[in-house]
Write a protein that holds these residues in place. Sequence first.
Motif, PDB file in Angstrom:
ATOM      1  N   ILE A  39     -15.985 -24.504   1.649  1.00  0.00           N
ATOM      2  CA  ILE A  39     -15.470 -24.120   3.102  1.00  0.00           C
ATOM      3  C   ILE A  39     -14.375 -25.994   3.378  1.00  0.00           C
ATOM      4  O   ILE A  39     -15.284 -26.473   3.492  1.00  0.00           O
ATOM      5  N   PRO A  40     -13.246 -25.376   3.100  1.00  0.00           N
ATOM      6  CA  PRO A  40     -12.500 -26.989   3.512  1.00  0.00           C
ATOM      7  C   PRO A  40     -13.155 -27.597   5.062  1.00  0.00           C
ATOM      8  O   PRO A  40     -12.593 -28.545   5.386  1.00  0.00           O
ATOM      9  N   VAL A  41     -12.846 -26.614   5.876  1.00  0.00           N
ATOM     10  CA  VAL A  41     -13.170 -27.510   7.217  1.00  0.00           C
ATOM     11  C   VAL A  41     -14.988 -26.394   8.677  1.00  0.00           C
ATOM     12  O   VAL A  41     -14.611 -25.966   7.816  1.00  0.00           O
ATOM     13  N   SER A  42     -14.496 -26.305   9.378  1.00  0.00           N
ATOM     14  CA  SER A  42     -16.014 -25.570  10.448  1.00  0.00           C
ATOM     15  C   SER A  42     -15.158 -25.277  10.252  1.00  0.00           C
ATOM     16  O   SER A  42     -14.355 -24.866  12.031  1.00  0.00           O
ATOM     17  N   ALA A  43     -15.735 -23.081  10.524  1.00  0.00           N
ATOM     18  CA  ALA A  43     -14.954 -22.212  10.780  1.00  0.00           C
ATOM     19  C   ALA A  43     -16.319 -21.108  11.132  1.00  0.00           C
ATOM     20  O   ALA A  43     -17.442 -21.573  10.113  1.00  0.00           O
ATOM     21  N   THR A  44     -15.948 -20.209  11.849  1.00  0.00           N
ATOM     22  CA  THR A  44     -16.383 -18.796  10.523  1.00  0.00           C
ATOM     23  C   THR A  44     -15.431 -17.856  10.659  1.00  0.00           C
ATOM     24  O   THR A  44     -14.390 -18.079  10.966  1.00  0.00           O
ATOM     25  N   ILE A  45     -16.253 -17.923   9.827  1.00  0.00           N
ATOM     26  CA  ILE A  45     -15.304 -16.563   8.477  1.00  0.00           C
ATOM     27  C   ILE A  45     -15.123 -15.013   9.955  1.00  0.00           C
ATOM     28  O   ILE A  45     -16.537 -14.621  10.273  1.00  0.00           O
ATOM     29  N   TYR A  46     -14.669 -14.734   9.688  1.00  0.00           N
ATOM     30  CA  TYR A  46     -13.670 -12.998   9.948  1.00  0.00           C
ATOM     31  C   TYR A  46     -13.561 -11.867   9.395  1.00  0.00           C
ATOM     32  O   TYR A  46     -13.485 -11.225   9.678  1.00  0.00           O
ATOM     33  N   GLN A  47     -13.530 -12.496   8.711  1.00  0.00           N
ATOM     34  CA  GLN A  47     -13.227 -10.770   7.586  1.00  0.00           C
ATOM     35  C   GLN A  47     -12.720 -11.750   5.680  1.00  0.00           C
ATOM     36  O   GLN A  47     -12.664 -13.332   5.681  1.00  0.00           O
ATOM     37  N   HIS A  48     -12.998 -11.295   4.868  1.00  0.00           N
ATOM     38  CA  HIS A  48     -13.273 -11.244   3.431  1.00  0.00           C
ATOM     39  C   HIS A  48     -12.180 -10.093   2.963  1.00  0.00           C
ATOM     40  O   HIS A  48     -11.515  -9.662   3.504  1.00  0.00           O
ATOM     41  N   ASN A  49     -11.681 -10.764   2.213  1.00  0.00           N
ATOM     42  CA  ASN A  49     -10.646 -10.579   0.964  1.00  0.00           C
ATOM     43  C   ASN A  49     -10.919  -8.812   0.928  1.00  0.00           C
ATOM     44  O   ASN A  49     -11.143  -8.805  -0.293  1.00  0.00           O
ATOM     45  N   PRO A  50     -10.796  -7.790   1.093  1.00  0.00           N
ATOM     46  CA  PRO A  50     -11.241  -6.684   0.740  1.00  0.00           C
ATOM     47  C   PRO A  50     -10.816  -6.584  -0.809  1.00  0.00           C
ATOM     48  O   PRO A  50     -12.025  -6.327  -1.442  1.00  0.00           O
ATOM     49  N   ALA A  51      -9.800  -5.975  -1.083  1.00  0.00           N
ATOM     50  CA  ALA A  51      -9.224  -6.402  -2.304  1.00  0.00           C
ATOM     51  C   ALA A  51      -9.753  -7.026  -4.163  1.00  0.00           C
ATOM     52  O   ALA A  51     -10.432  -6.500  -4.736  1.00  0.00           O
ATOM     53  N   LEU A  52     -10.721  -8.159  -2.812  1.00  0.00           N
ATOM     54  CA  LEU A  52     -11.276  -8.374  -4.218  1.00  0.00           C
ATOM     55  C   LEU A  52     -12.752  -7.856  -4.904  1.00  0.00           C
ATOM     56  O   LEU A  52     -12.839  -8.809  -5.982  1.00  0.00           O
ATOM     57  N   GLU A  53     -13.150  -7.323  -3.982  1.00  0.00           N
ATOM     58  CA  GLU A  53     -13.768  -6.144  -4.450  1.00  0.00           C
ATOM     59  C   GLU A  53     -14.193  -5.447  -5.545  1.00  0.00           C
ATOM     60  O   GLU A  53     -14.916  -6.346  -6.623  1.00  0.00           O
ATOM     61  N   ASP A  54     -13.062  -5.128  -5.672  1.00  0.00           N
ATOM     62  CA  ASP A  54     -12.956  -4.295  -6.805  1.00  0.00           C
ATOM     63  C   ASP A  54     -11.965  -4.782  -8.568  1.00  0.00           C
ATOM     64  O   ASP A  54     -11.269  -4.164  -9.157  1.00  0.00           O
ATOM     65  N   GLN A  55     -10.874  -5.970  -7.660  1.00  0.00           N
ATOM     66  CA  GLN A  55      -9.843  -6.865  -8.014  1.00  0.00           C
ATOM     67  C   GLN A  55      -9.800  -7.618  -8.256  1.00  0.00           C
ATOM     68  O   GLN A  55      -9.436  -9.048  -7.697  1.00  0.00           O
ATOM     69  N   PRO A  56     -10.810  -9.038  -8.792  1.00  0.00           N
ATOM     70  CA  PRO A  56     -10.959  -9.959  -8.443  1.00  0.00           C
ATOM     71  C   PRO A  56      -9.981 -11.312  -9.449  1.00  0.00           C
ATOM     72  O   PRO A  56     -10.247 -11.573  -9.098  1.00  0.00           O
ATOM     73  N   GLU A  57      -9.515 -10.226 -10.463  1.00  0.00           N
ATOM     74  CA  GLU A  57      -9.206 -11.021 -11.213  1.00  0.00           C
ATOM     75  C   GLU A  57      -7.329 -11.450 -10.312  1.00  0.00           C
ATOM     76  O   GLU A  57      -6.963 -12.031 -10.807  1.00  0.00           O
ATOM     77  N   LEU A  58      -7.487 -10.653  -8.777  1.00  0.00           N
ATOM     78  CA  LEU A  58      -6.218 -11.674  -8.046  1.00  0.00           C
ATOM     79  C   LEU A  58      -6.182 -12.500  -8.015  1.00  0.00           C
ATOM     80  O   LEU A  58      -5.381 -13.239  -8.064  1.00  0.00           O
ATOM     81  N   VAL A  59      -7.728 -13.172  -8.032  1.00  0.00           N
ATOM     82  CA  VAL A  59      -7.682 -14.808  -8.318  1.00  0.00           C
ATOM     83  C   VAL A  59      -6.793 -15.630  -8.836  1.00  0.00           C
ATOM     84  O   VAL A  59      -6.710 -16.929  -8.839  1.00  0.00           O
ATOM     85  N   ASN A  60      -6.454 -15.227  -9.842  1.00  0.00           N
ATOM     86  CA  ASN A  60      -6.498 -15.583 -11.725  1.00  0.00           C
ATOM     87  C   ASN A  60      -5.210 -15.244 -11.265  1.00  0.00           C
ATOM     88  O   ASN A  60      -3.659 -16.471 -11.528  1.00  0.00           O
ATOM     89  N   THR A  61      -4.812 -14.047 -11.015  1.00  0.00           N
ATOM     90  CA  THR A  61      -2.884 -13.930 -11.031  1.00  0.00           C
ATOM     91  C   THR A  61      -1.779 -14.110  -9.934  1.00  0.00           C
ATOM     92  O   THR A  61      -0.886 -14.871 -10.170  1.00  0.00           O
TER      93      THR A  61
END
Length: 127
Positions: free
Chosen positions: A72-94
């Motif tokens: 994590i680049p800065v001190s922070a509280t996570i409040y949301q994950h990208n829900p699309a990555l669960e079924d489509q992790p390849e979005l990180v590539n594209t």
Amino acid sequence: MNLPEQLKYTEDHEWLQLSDDGTTAKIGITDFAQGELGDIVFVELEAVGDLYEQGDVFGTVEAVKAVSELFIPVSATIYQHNPALEDQPELVNTDPYGEGWMIEVELTDPSQVDELLSADAYADLVR
């Protein structure tokens, strides 16, 4: 290599996009990082609601070539994950700077953003 000017970068190849009000941000990995990892097959992220100090691991990315920790680049509280990555992790590539974002956070110390790299400084690092 694609490096949007409005983002901030880390030496560990994460990017941060600060919200207009400067209190929240989206975070993901850079185009350079996804290219080095190869085809991403799984993204595991830490719990929503937890506080992370700058530099803490907030998840892992599993690719055909390797598993890599995410810092994590800065001190922070996570409040949301990208829900699309669960079924489509390849979005990180594209689309690493768009649909491939990983987490949204609420910053605990917005001044830490100033410590991150500009697009030009990050480009110098990976050349």
